[in-house]
Scaffold this active site. Structure first.
Site, PDB file in Angstrom:
ATOM      1  N   LYS A 112       0.728  -1.076  -0.104  1.00 37.39           N
ATOM      2  CA  LYS A 112       0.147   0.366   0.366  1.00 37.39           C
ATOM      3  C   LYS A 112       0.689   1.236  -0.169  1.00 37.39           C
ATOM      4  O   LYS A 112       0.679   2.103  -0.538  1.00 37.39           O
ATOM      5  CB  LYS A 112      -1.125   0.162   0.848  1.00 37.39           C
ATOM      6  CG  LYS A 112      -2.667  -0.772   1.131  1.00 37.39           C
ATOM      7  CD  LYS A 112      -3.206  -0.389   2.425  1.00 37.39           C
ATOM      8  CE  LYS A 112      -4.311  -1.227   2.427  1.00 37.39           C
ATOM      9  NZ  LYS A 112      -5.778  -1.019   3.083  1.00 37.39           N
ATOM     10  N   LYS A 193      -3.927 -11.365  -6.275  1.00 42.42           N
ATOM     11  CA  LYS A 193      -5.700 -11.176  -5.186  1.00 42.42           C
ATOM     12  C   LYS A 193      -6.567 -10.597  -5.956  1.00 42.42           C
ATOM     13  O   LYS A 193      -6.487  -9.889  -5.692  1.00 42.42           O
ATOM     14  CB  LYS A 193      -4.621 -11.214  -4.395  1.00 42.42           C
ATOM     15  CG  LYS A 193      -6.024 -11.389  -3.252  1.00 42.42           C
ATOM     16  CD  LYS A 193      -5.051 -10.669  -2.052  1.00 42.42           C
ATOM     17  CE  LYS A 193      -5.704  -9.126  -1.818  1.00 42.42           C
ATOM     18  NZ  LYS A 193      -5.878  -8.704  -0.281  1.00 42.42           N
ATOM     19  N   LYS A 196     -10.732  -5.005  -3.973  1.00 40.33           N
ATOM     20  CA  LYS A 196     -11.694  -4.325  -4.320  1.00 40.33           C
ATOM     21  C   LYS A 196     -11.349  -2.987  -4.824  1.00 40.33           C
ATOM     22  O   LYS A 196     -12.350  -2.459  -6.102  1.00 40.33           O
ATOM     23  CB  LYS A 196     -12.295  -3.627  -2.473  1.00 40.33           C
ATOM     24  CG  LYS A 196     -13.209  -4.012  -2.200  1.00 40.33           C
ATOM     25  CD  LYS A 196     -13.831  -3.816  -0.665  1.00 40.33           C
ATOM     26  CE  LYS A 196     -13.473  -4.322   0.880  1.00 40.33           C
ATOM     27  NZ  LYS A 196     -13.805  -3.663   1.767  1.00 40.33           N
TER      28      LYS A 196
END
Ligand code: AMP
Ligand code: TRP
Length: 329
Positions: A112, A193, A196
């Site tokens: 992130k 993966k 969202k």
């Protein structure tokens, strides 16, 4: 007394079948065996910028999705993290026993942080807040998808460190992963993966996608150039489609092999789409009913916060006493 379960999801982006199969479906299955608390972790969501109006709406949407998936508010507690200030209080106390190096090693932090121009301190603290969520309720079991296992290990490390510094205080929480569906991959790129935040309309099937959209996304999923399913050499895309089917259907490995061996990919995709749609349609119907009942979701959330606040406050009190922080006599 039943052992306690705690888990949570961030109210950001659109919930997808990875979230459902990795976590939510498992929550519904185990809720009657435990005292379960399911949280909407809005303070985790703001570790990266969220549009305030969208976030407000997403919190209620996520609560409605928990309910639509089958979380029973009479049996389990549904609550919002920021409605119980003890989460932030305990987070600070745990921050003080957590070496920065542990946090800098977290793979989710590294991934992130690489996407941000400036990295907020909250992103680094993210797993400490997650540890606080869990330890606040002395949860014995934490049902999550595979991507959270590193955070759960860190939670145990933090708990152990606190216990060794200040005396036995926290229960060691165990991670519970589903046997199938713990890691659903992106339909467009099965090496990544399902997430969202990933861009691209063919990446994830959202729980609220209309049936025609679900079918289109699955029919376009990446497979390989072989003619059909061969269980001895499954490419990531085919393995992912079979995993999605198996997790929704509950079939065992022998049933899967007997049914899908040699099947052409076009037919495989059709059957996966049928299975996903058949499972999501009732969920979507319940979702629409829940959101049309004005005030219902807010009432559930208010009651949830009221129910857990005494448990959370008792832990904060205990931790304060253990650490020597001020507690009025
Ligand atoms: P998040 O979307 O990060 O708030 O995740 C909510 C829950 O869904 C966590 O328990 C995750 O481990 C789980 N989860 C997220 N993505 C996936 C995925 N692709 N496959 C399986 N579980 C997932
Ligand atoms: N970090 C988790 C995720 O992104 C969400 C989360 C926050 C959580 N606090 C938690 C999950 C406590 C389980 C228990 O999926």
């Amino acid at each position: 007394m039943k052992p306690r379960v705690f888990s949570g999801m961030q109210p950001s982006g659109n919930l997808h079948i990875g979230n459902y199969l990795g976590a939510l479906k498992n929550w519904v299955r185990i809720q009657s065996d435990y005292e379960a608390i399911f949280c909407i972790v809005d303070m985790h969501a703001v570790t990266v910028y969220q549009n305030p109006d969208e976030l407000r709406a997403k919190i209620r949407e996520l609560a409605a999705l928990y309910l639509a998936a089958g979380i029973d508010p009479k049996q389990s507690t549904i609550m919002v993290q920021s409605a119980v200030p003890a989460h932030a209080e305990l987070c600070w106390m745990l921050t003080c026993v957590t070496p920065v190096g542990w946090l800098q090693r977290m793979t989710q932090f590294k991934a992130k942080a690489a996407e941000q121009e400036t990295v907020g301190d909250g992103l680094l603290q993210y797993p400490v807040l997650m540890a606080a969520d869990i330890l606040l309720y002395q949860a014995a079991i934490v049902p999550v998808g595979e991507d959270q296992t590193q955070h759960l290990e860190l939670t145990r490390d933090i708990a152990q460190r606190f216990n060794s510094l200040y005396g036995e205080t926290f229960v060691m929480p165990e991670t519970s992963l589903p046997s199938v569906g713990a890691r659903i991959m992106g339909l467009d790129d099965p090496t990544k993966k399902m997430s969202k935040s990933a861009p691209g309309s063919g990446h994830a099937v959202a729980l609220l996608d209309p049936p025609a959209t679900i079918r289109k996304k699955i029919m376009r999923a990446t497979t390989d150039s072989a003619p059909g399913v061969d269980f001895d050499v499954l490419s990531p895309g085919v393995a992912n489609l079979l995993g999605i089917f198996q997790a929704f259907s509950g079939w065992d490995d022998a049933q899967m092999r007997a049914h899908f061996s040699g099947m052409r990919y076009g037919e495989l995709k059709k059957q996966v789409a049928d299975m996903v749609i058949a499972n999501l349609e009732p969920l979507q119907k319940r979702y629409n009913e829940i959101v049309s009942e004005k005030g219902y979701v807010d009432a559930v959330l208010r009651e949830g916060a009221e129910r857990v606040t005494p448990i959370a406050n008792a832990t904060v009190e205990l931790v304060k006493r253990r650490m020597g922080l001020y507690t009025p006599c």
